[in-house]
Design a protein around this motif. Structure first.
Motif, PDB file in Angstrom:
ATOM      1  N   ASP A 245      31.319  48.187  50.352  1.00 42.27           N
ATOM      2  CA  ASP A 245      31.410  49.524  50.949  1.00 42.27           C
ATOM      3  C   ASP A 245      32.738  49.778  51.662  1.00 42.27           C
ATOM      4  O   ASP A 245      32.911  50.793  52.324  1.00 42.27           O
ATOM      5  CB  ASP A 245      30.234  49.768  51.913  1.00 42.27           C
ATOM      6  N   ASN A 247      36.170  51.263  52.198  1.00 45.73           N
ATOM      7  CA  ASN A 247      36.837  52.422  51.602  1.00 45.73           C
ATOM      8  C   ASN A 247      38.305  52.050  51.335  1.00 45.73           C
ATOM      9  O   ASN A 247      39.115  51.963  52.257  1.00 45.73           O
ATOM     10  CB  ASN A 247      36.724  53.592  52.583  1.00 45.73           C
ATOM     11  N   GLU A 415      35.190  53.765  39.908  1.00 45.73           N
ATOM     12  CA  GLU A 415      34.130  53.052  40.646  1.00 45.73           C
ATOM     13  C   GLU A 415      34.661  52.402  41.912  1.00 45.73           C
ATOM     14  O   GLU A 415      34.033  52.429  42.956  1.00 45.73           O
ATOM     15  CB  GLU A 415      33.496  51.980  39.749  1.00 45.73           C
ATOM     16  N   THR A 418      36.131  55.226  44.529  1.00 47.04           N
ATOM     17  CA  THR A 418      35.093  56.077  45.153  1.00 47.04           C
ATOM     18  C   THR A 418      33.838  55.271  45.538  1.00 47.04           C
ATOM     19  O   THR A 418      32.817  55.862  45.894  1.00 47.04           O
ATOM     20  CB  THR A 418      34.625  57.193  44.186  1.00 47.04           C
ATOM     21  N   ASN A 419      33.928  53.963  45.487  1.00 43.27           N
ATOM     22  CA  ASN A 419      32.753  53.115  45.724  1.00 43.27           C
ATOM     23  C   ASN A 419      31.551  53.589  44.904  1.00 43.27           C
ATOM     24  O   ASN A 419      30.499  53.935  45.441  1.00 43.27           O
ATOM     25  CB  ASN A 419      32.406  53.042  47.218  1.00 43.27           C
ATOM     26  N   ARG A 420      31.738  53.637  43.624  1.00 37.38           N
ATOM     27  CA  ARG A 420      30.729  54.067  42.638  1.00 37.38           C
ATOM     28  C   ARG A 420      30.193  55.464  42.920  1.00 37.38           C
ATOM     29  O   ARG A 420      28.989  55.719  42.879  1.00 37.38           O
ATOM     30  CB  ARG A 420      29.564  53.079  42.576  1.00 37.38           C
ATOM     31  N   THR A 422      30.061  57.092  45.703  1.00 41.88           N
ATOM     32  CA  THR A 422      29.476  57.400  47.008  1.00 41.88           C
ATOM     33  C   THR A 422      30.496  58.024  47.965  1.00 41.88           C
ATOM     34  O   THR A 422      30.122  58.565  48.988  1.00 41.88           O
ATOM     35  CB  THR A 422      28.885  56.137  47.681  1.00 41.88           C
ATOM     36  N   LYS A 424      33.800  60.726  48.558  1.00 34.79           N
ATOM     37  CA  LYS A 424      34.562  61.830  47.948  1.00 34.79           C
ATOM     38  C   LYS A 424      36.031  61.567  48.238  1.00 34.79           C
ATOM     39  O   LYS A 424      36.437  61.578  49.398  1.00 34.79           O
ATOM     40  CB  LYS A 424      34.143  63.137  48.602  1.00 34.79           C
TER      41      LYS A 424
END
Ligand code: PFF
Length: 454
Positions: A245, A247, A415, A418-420, A422, A424
């Motif tokens: 997770d 960023n 992926e 954008t962390n798959r 999640t 924007k």
């Protein structure tokens, strides 16, 4: 090590601070001012900022995504993501670059220890600019002292790297980074209030664009890569310890902002101080070590205890900032040896420490007793700096941007950034566009321009 039990950084702040710890170091406080001085001041700084924004930060995101996706050291990362191809050489070149940088970087890191002890014993008291120039010259020319300090520094790096990622690297960064920042702010306030400081400010703030030539462009690009720790897989190795997770875009942005702020602050200390006492801004690598003791003496001459306290604090923090960078350089090579040649971490770390100390001895001596041995007109120390910062790192960055922009599947980029899905990420298209076109073309242009082919 299997994928699942690979180490992780503990917290989000830890991720940013450890990456920023790698980025912020002698590159910002020692190298940035002297490169700025050598290349004429404000115009160089603006070119540098352009390089950070257009080349450094996007390539940092690319390194992050390669590292986190592959969860491996930088050489293995390319083998995982591009099996059976020659991309692995990008990773291997990065490992070699890290090894070479550590060889000469640790020499300067050692100087910070000498200056710490000199400050503790108050031996700067009563010296003037000439005195500081002589002091530095005598110290670097001494065959023993700089070599010993370099070895001490390598050992300190060694023991933290052996302790591992979370306990060693993360903890150390959390305390040191904020302290360094506050002390720099205090020193800026002191430096800008010195007599004649205005000339230094002008040097920093009034660009003369007629000075921007091929060597300024190459210098600014090299400095951007060096300062951000980009182009050799260092941040790729760190990102292999990131959590799913994290960023990536925001982390890269934060690191770039912190790193740039520290460099600019260093500029606002060094140049007002240098102009104030009549030191030439283009003195090269000795600039920081000659100018800074002057700030302490001039600003706090009436309060000697404060001069001692602040200078001891400054050199300790500088040494620690260097330490978080040497740790990251060491880690790249150690992780590579440990994971690729299935040797224990301890053994891998000893090999790196031994090898870099060996290189460091020659780099250190090349500034003193070995001064007359030059290659392409440069001492070994200068040659290592030139080849790594101005050639190998940008070349690494060139291939990293091609790899992320052209080779990797777009789905992988999406992926990871954008962390798959999640997150924007508004600049997503721009980031990909830069990696595909602007970064590789920009780097190639600067190289070709420097070779005089344009
Ligand atoms: N960025 C570090 C500094 O500015 O001091 C030096 C450095 C560390 C360069 C790690 C490259 C690297 F991979």
């Amino acid at each position: 090590m299997s994928k699942s039990n690979r180490a992780h950084f503990g917290t989000k702040l830890g991720v940013i601070l450890a990456s920023a710890g790698s980025a912020v170091g002698l590159g910002n406080i020692w190298r940035f001012p002297y490169e700025t001085g050598n290349h004429g001041g404000a115009a160089f700084i603006l070119t540098y900022l352009g390089c950070v924004l257009i080349l450094g930060a996007p390539i940092m995101i690319a390194e992050f995504l390669i590292g986190r996706r592959s969860r491996a050291n930088t050489a293995r990362a390319y083998q995982n993501l591009a099996p059976g191809t020659q991309w692995k050489w990008v990773g291997r070149m990065g490992v070699l670059t890290g090894f070479l940088i550590l060889g000469y970087y640790s020499v300067v890191a050692g100087w910070t220890l000498e200056y710490t002890t000199q400050s503790v014993t108050n031996s700067f008291a009563g010296q003037d600019a000439e005195g500081f120039i002589a002091l530095f010259g005598n110290f670097v020319a001494n065959p023993w002292r700089p070599v010993l300090w370099m070895a001490v520094f390598m050992l300190a790096t060694h023991f933290i790297v052996v302790r591992g990622v979370e306990r060693g690297i993360e903890k150390a960064s959390k305390v040191m980074m904020p302290m360094l920042f506050i002390l720099l702010l205090i020193l800026v306030a002191c430096a800008v209030s010195l007599p004649n400081a205005g000339k230094g400010m002008e040097f920093l703030l009034k660009p003369d664009f007629s000075k921007v030539d091929g060597s300024v462009l190459l210098g600014a690009m090299g400095q951007a890569f060096f300062s951000l720790s980009v182009g050799m897989g260092c941040l790729c190795t760190y990102a292999s310890y990131f959590k799913p997770d994290t960023n990536l875009g925001r982390t890269a942005f934060s690191v770039a902002v912190i790193d740039t702020m520290v460099a600019i602050l260093a500029g606002f200390i060094i140049f007002p101080a240098a102009f104030s006492v009549g030191i030439q801004p283009d003195m090269g690598p000795s600039l920081l070590f000659i100018t800074l003791p002057n700030v302490f003496q001039q600003a706090f001459g009436g309060l000697p205890w404060l001069a001692v306290l602040l200078s001891v604090m400054f050199y300790i923090l500088l040494a620690l900032a260097a330490l978080t960078s040497t740790i990251s350089l060491h880690e790249v090579v150690t992780a590579y040896l440990h994971e690729e040649f299935s040797m224990s971490r301890r053994k891998a770390a000893w090999l790196v420490t031994g090898g870099c100390t060996f290189l460091g001895v020659f780099c250190s001596l090349s500034l003193g007793v070995g001064k007359e041995y030059t290659l392409f007109g440069m001492t070994l120390f200068d040659l290592f700096d030139f080849v790594t910062a101005k050639i190998m790192l940008p070349l690494g960055g060139f291939f990293i941007s091609l790899f992320a922009g052209w080779y990797l599947d777009k789905r992988v980029l999406w992926e990871e950034i954008t962390n798959r899905g999640t997150l924007k990420v508004q600049l997503y298209r721009l980031i990909v566009f830069i990696l595909k076109f602007i970064a590789p073309i920009g780097i190639a242009f600067i190289f070709i321009n420097e070779l005089g082919l344009i």
